[in-house]
Design a protein around this motif. Structure first.
Motif, PDB file in Angstrom:
ATOM      1  N   GLU A  50      51.731  54.144  38.149  1.00  0.00           N
ATOM      2  CA  GLU A  50      50.904  54.661  39.238  1.00  0.00           C
ATOM      3  C   GLU A  50      49.761  55.481  38.664  1.00  0.00           C
ATOM      4  O   GLU A  50      49.961  56.273  37.747  1.00  0.00           O
ATOM      5  CB  GLU A  50      51.702  55.591  40.155  1.00  0.00           C
ATOM      6  N   LEU A  51      48.576  55.274  39.194  1.00  0.00           N
ATOM      7  CA  LEU A  51      47.427  56.109  38.867  1.00  0.00           C
ATOM      8  C   LEU A  51      47.240  57.046  40.058  1.00  0.00           C
ATOM      9  O   LEU A  51      47.015  56.589  41.178  1.00  0.00           O
ATOM     10  CB  LEU A  51      46.170  55.257  38.657  1.00  0.00           C
ATOM     11  N   VAL A  52      47.373  58.351  39.841  1.00  0.00           N
ATOM     12  CA  VAL A  52      47.274  59.339  40.910  1.00  0.00           C
ATOM     13  C   VAL A  52      45.964  60.112  40.729  1.00  0.00           C
ATOM     14  O   VAL A  52      45.756  60.744  39.698  1.00  0.00           O
ATOM     15  CB  VAL A  52      48.473  60.306  40.896  1.00  0.00           C
ATOM     16  N   ILE A  53      45.095  60.019  41.729  1.00  0.00           N
ATOM     17  CA  ILE A  53      43.818  60.735  41.691  1.00  0.00           C
ATOM     18  C   ILE A  53      43.897  61.859  42.708  1.00  0.00           C
ATOM     19  O   ILE A  53      43.969  61.632  43.903  1.00  0.00           O
ATOM     20  CB  ILE A  53      42.647  59.779  42.015  1.00  0.00           C
ATOM     21  N   LYS A  54      43.866  63.110  42.200  1.00  0.00           N
ATOM     22  CA  LYS A  54      44.040  64.267  43.067  1.00  0.00           C
ATOM     23  C   LYS A  54      42.722  64.897  43.490  1.00  0.00           C
ATOM     24  O   LYS A  54      42.568  65.278  44.617  1.00  0.00           O
ATOM     25  CB  LYS A  54      44.933  65.310  42.387  1.00  0.00           C
ATOM     26  N   ARG A  55      41.783  65.039  42.603  1.00  0.00           N
ATOM     27  CA  ARG A  55      40.519  65.701  42.924  1.00  0.00           C
ATOM     28  C   ARG A  55      39.433  64.636  42.955  1.00  0.00           C
ATOM     29  O   ARG A  55      38.685  64.474  42.004  1.00  0.00           O
ATOM     30  CB  ARG A  55      40.248  66.800  41.899  1.00  0.00           C
ATOM     31  N   ARG A  56      39.357  63.928  44.078  1.00  0.00           N
ATOM     32  CA  ARG A  56      38.516  62.734  44.190  1.00  0.00           C
ATOM     33  C   ARG A  56      37.046  62.983  43.919  1.00  0.00           C
ATOM     34  O   ARG A  56      36.393  62.193  43.257  1.00  0.00           O
ATOM     35  CB  ARG A  56      38.674  62.121  45.574  1.00  0.00           C
TER      36      ARG A  56
END
Length: 105
Positions: free
Chosen positions: A18-24
């Motif tokens: 999974e690639l998790v992007i938190k601060r878009r």
């Protein structure tokens, strides 16, 4: 540095990972800056050969257009954060807005 509450992270599934992007907005700004560098480096290399000068000019134009994208990302981030602040943090309005606007993404 204080951060406003963010929406749920963007999760992209790649096989079993999974690639998790938190601060878009920060990620968008970093990706945009990398594209700017690639356009200008590519255009500069192309200018070493007369055969590639026109393509290099197009790369410089693309890089210049990307420079316009950066303030759009920053403006969108500020408008989005303002909308979140007005709903979720109305009681902290002035103090929270000034601390969140300090990052230059």
């Amino acid at each position: 540095m204080k951060h406003a509450p963010h929406s749920a992270p963007l999760v992209i599934h790649v096989g079993r990972e999974e690639l998790v992007i938190k601060r878009r907005y920060e990620v968008a700004s970093i990706a945009n800056d990398a594209l700017i560098a690639l356009w200008f480096v590519t255009g500069s290399i192309m200018f070493f050969s007369e055969r590639w000068t026109i393509a290099g000019t197009w790369c410089f134009l693309a890089g210049s257009i990307e420079l316009l994208v950066r303030p759009a990302i920053r403006l969108t981030r500020h408008l989005h954060l303002q909308r979140v602040h007005s709903r979720a943090l109305w009681s902290h309005s002035a103090a929270a807005a000034s601390s969140d606007g300090s990052q230059d993404y």
